[in-house]
Scaffold this motif. Structure first.
Motif, PDB file in Angstrom:
ATOM      1  N   TRP A  36      14.084 -50.095   1.640  1.00 40.21           N
ATOM      2  CA  TRP A  36      13.837 -50.694   0.662  1.00 40.21           C
ATOM      3  C   TRP A  36      15.566 -50.335  -0.115  1.00 40.21           C
ATOM      4  O   TRP A  36      15.634 -48.762  -0.038  1.00 40.21           O
ATOM      5  CB  TRP A  36      12.914 -50.252  -0.054  1.00 40.21           C
ATOM      6  N   ARG A  38      17.817 -52.205  -3.069  1.00 38.09           N
ATOM      7  CA  ARG A  38      17.867 -52.966  -4.534  1.00 38.09           C
ATOM      8  C   ARG A  38      18.844 -53.917  -4.897  1.00 38.09           C
ATOM      9  O   ARG A  38      19.981 -53.545  -5.014  1.00 38.09           O
ATOM     10  CB  ARG A  38      16.685 -52.341  -5.578  1.00 38.09           C
ATOM     11  N   ARG A  45      23.766 -54.726  -2.981  1.00 40.10           N
ATOM     12  CA  ARG A  45      22.863 -54.094  -2.706  1.00 40.10           C
ATOM     13  C   ARG A  45      23.431 -52.952  -2.558  1.00 40.10           C
ATOM     14  O   ARG A  45      23.038 -52.374  -1.246  1.00 40.10           O
ATOM     15  CB  ARG A  45      22.491 -55.134  -1.893  1.00 40.10           C
ATOM     16  N   ASP A  89      16.258 -49.671 -13.035  1.00 33.35           N
ATOM     17  CA  ASP A  89      15.219 -50.489 -11.610  1.00 33.35           C
ATOM     18  C   ASP A  89      15.499 -51.447 -11.685  1.00 33.35           C
ATOM     19  O   ASP A  89      14.990 -51.743 -10.753  1.00 33.35           O
ATOM     20  CB  ASP A  89      14.211 -49.308 -12.057  1.00 33.35           C
ATOM     21  N   ALA A  91      15.832 -54.743 -10.836  1.00 34.19           N
ATOM     22  CA  ALA A  91      16.042 -55.001  -9.412  1.00 34.19           C
ATOM     23  C   ALA A  91      15.357 -55.895  -8.616  1.00 34.19           C
ATOM     24  O   ALA A  91      14.415 -56.405  -9.233  1.00 34.19           O
ATOM     25  CB  ALA A  91      16.694 -53.827  -8.407  1.00 34.19           C
ATOM     26  N   TYR A  93      14.555 -56.412  -5.743  1.00 34.29           N
ATOM     27  CA  TYR A  93      14.372 -55.102  -4.580  1.00 34.29           C
ATOM     28  C   TYR A  93      13.604 -55.781  -3.170  1.00 34.29           C
ATOM     29  O   TYR A  93      12.697 -57.091  -2.854  1.00 34.29           O
ATOM     30  CB  TYR A  93      12.722 -54.371  -4.540  1.00 34.29           C
ATOM     31  N   GLY A 112      12.812 -61.084  -1.035  1.00 31.75           N
ATOM     32  CA  GLY A 112      12.779 -59.972  -1.875  1.00 31.75           C
ATOM     33  C   GLY A 112      11.742 -60.079  -2.975  1.00 31.75           C
ATOM     34  O   GLY A 112      11.573 -60.817  -3.495  1.00 31.75           O
TER      35      GLY A 112
END
Length: 119
Positions: A36, A38, A45, A89, A91, A93, A112
């Motif tokens: 994973w 983000r 990224r 957090d 973003a 993903y 995403g």
């Protein structure tokens, strides 16, 4: 062509939880690792969590103790459980799968899913 489809992104308040899912079109046991990542607006990224075919797991320092990556080989699914979410957090993903064929590594990406942490 391998397809990865993420889902589960949403708007959540700080301290909340979300579970992201990544559905693969092929057996995930054929990949040496799944990740994973983000990407926040205007930023690169970044890797969030990784799980290898052997079950080794690693996390970015920023999410250790809050996020958990897991896989279900029978369902060809990879998950990211996110707890105690923080505004940072926020973003998009992305799910990533890596396949090794002889000496060449192939990367596959999903489209995403947006996670927004805000009150």
């Amino acid at each position: 062509q391998v397809q990865l489809v993420e889902s589960g992104g949403d708007l959540v308040q700080p301290g909340g939880s979300l579970r992201l899912s990544c559905a693969a079109s092929e057996s995930i046991t054929s990949f040496i690792a799944m990740h994973w990542y983000r990407q926040a607006p205007g930023k690169q990224r970044d890797l969030v969590a990784a799980i290898t075919s052997g079950g080794t797991i690693n996390y970015a320092d920023s999410v250790k103790g809050r996020f958990a990556i897991s896989r279900d080989n029978a369902k060809n699914m990879v998950y990211l459980q996110m707890n105690n979410l923080k505004p940072e957090d926020t973003a998009v993903y992305f799910c990533n799968a890596v396949r090794l064929i002889v000496t060449t590594m192939y990367n596959y990406w999903g489209q995403g899913t947006q996670v927004t942490v805000s009150s």
